[in-house]
Design a protein around this motif. Structure first.
Motif, PDB file in Angstrom:
ATOM      1  N   MET A 286      52.289  56.880  19.422  1.00  0.00           N
ATOM      2  CA  MET A 286      51.035  57.500  19.749  1.00  0.00           C
ATOM      3  C   MET A 286      50.014  57.286  18.654  1.00  0.00           C
TER       4      MET A 286
ATOM      5  N   GLU B 198      45.994  56.706  19.053  1.00  0.00           N
ATOM      6  CA  GLU B 198      45.488  57.185  20.327  1.00  0.00           C
ATOM      7  C   GLU B 198      44.794  58.523  20.143  1.00  0.00           C
TER       8      GLU B 198
ATOM      9  N   LEU C 223      44.060  62.163  20.978  1.00  0.00           N
ATOM     10  CA  LEU C 223      44.796  63.250  21.616  1.00  0.00           C
ATOM     11  C   LEU C 223      43.825  64.326  22.064  1.00  0.00           C
TER      12      LEU C 223
ATOM     13  N   LYS D 280      43.488  68.172  24.585  1.00  0.00           N
ATOM     14  CA  LYS D 280      44.123  69.287  25.283  1.00  0.00           C
ATOM     15  C   LYS D 280      43.136  69.781  26.329  1.00  0.00           C
TER      16      LYS D 280
ATOM     17  N   GLU E 104      48.453  68.461  27.198  1.00  0.00           N
ATOM     18  CA  GLU E 104      48.024  67.913  25.918  1.00  0.00           C
ATOM     19  C   GLU E 104      48.731  66.593  25.671  1.00  0.00           C
ATOM     20  N   GLY E 105      47.974  65.631  25.168  1.00  0.00           N
ATOM     21  CA  GLY E 105      48.551  64.338  24.848  1.00  0.00           C
ATOM     22  C   GLY E 105      47.475  63.277  24.754  1.00  0.00           C
ATOM     23  N   PRO E 106      47.846  61.997  24.842  1.00  0.00           N
ATOM     24  CA  PRO E 106      46.875  60.910  24.769  1.00  0.00           C
ATOM     25  C   PRO E 106      45.835  61.018  25.891  1.00  0.00           C
TER      26      PRO E 106
ATOM     27  N   ARG F 122      46.853  66.634  16.209  1.00  0.00           N
ATOM     28  CA  ARG F 122      48.263  66.404  16.540  1.00  0.00           C
ATOM     29  C   ARG F 122      48.630  67.385  17.639  1.00  0.00           C
ATOM     30  N   ASN F 123      49.731  67.124  18.325  1.00  0.00           N
ATOM     31  CA  ASN F 123      50.141  68.028  19.394  1.00  0.00           C
ATOM     32  C   ASN F 123      50.341  69.428  18.852  1.00  0.00           C
TER      33      ASN F 123
END
Length: 98
Positions: A1, A4, A6, A8, A52-54, A88-89
């Motif tokens: 990742m 990329e 990120l 949410k 939540e993520g890319p 970050r996550n």
């Protein structure tokens, strides 16, 4: 990742989305896409949560929530909060809360 962007985003899905395995299918799809977050039923008869993520995976999940859902669901509409950038996550692997 690495590299990329990120994000949410919160969501709420309206229609026939309770009692049709919508949360289960949402969890499976989110995990398939490598997303974090949660989903739960509401007392209003909707389903809500956070993903939540890319960025591109989150946007794909948003399209899925608007149009696909579970085989027996009938989605009337989906509402989303703003896409908030995260470093970050911050959420755990995708989970069904209730």
């Amino acid at each position: 990742m690495s590299g990329e962007q990120l994000v949410k985003v919160s969501f709420e899905v309206f229609g026939r989305v309770q009692g049709v395995s919508f949360r289960y299918y949402t969890s499976e799809e989110a995990n398939r896409r490598g997303l974090c977050g949660w989903v739960e039923n509401t007392p209003r008869g909707t389903v809500q949560g956070e993903i939540e993520g890319p960025l591109e995976q989150v946007r794909g999940m948003k399209r899925w929530l608007e149009s696909t859902g579970s085989p027996y669901s009938r989605i009337e509409r989906a509402e989303f909060g703003p896409e908030v950038a995260v470093v970050r996550n911050t959420l755990q692997p995708f989970d069904i809360l209730r």
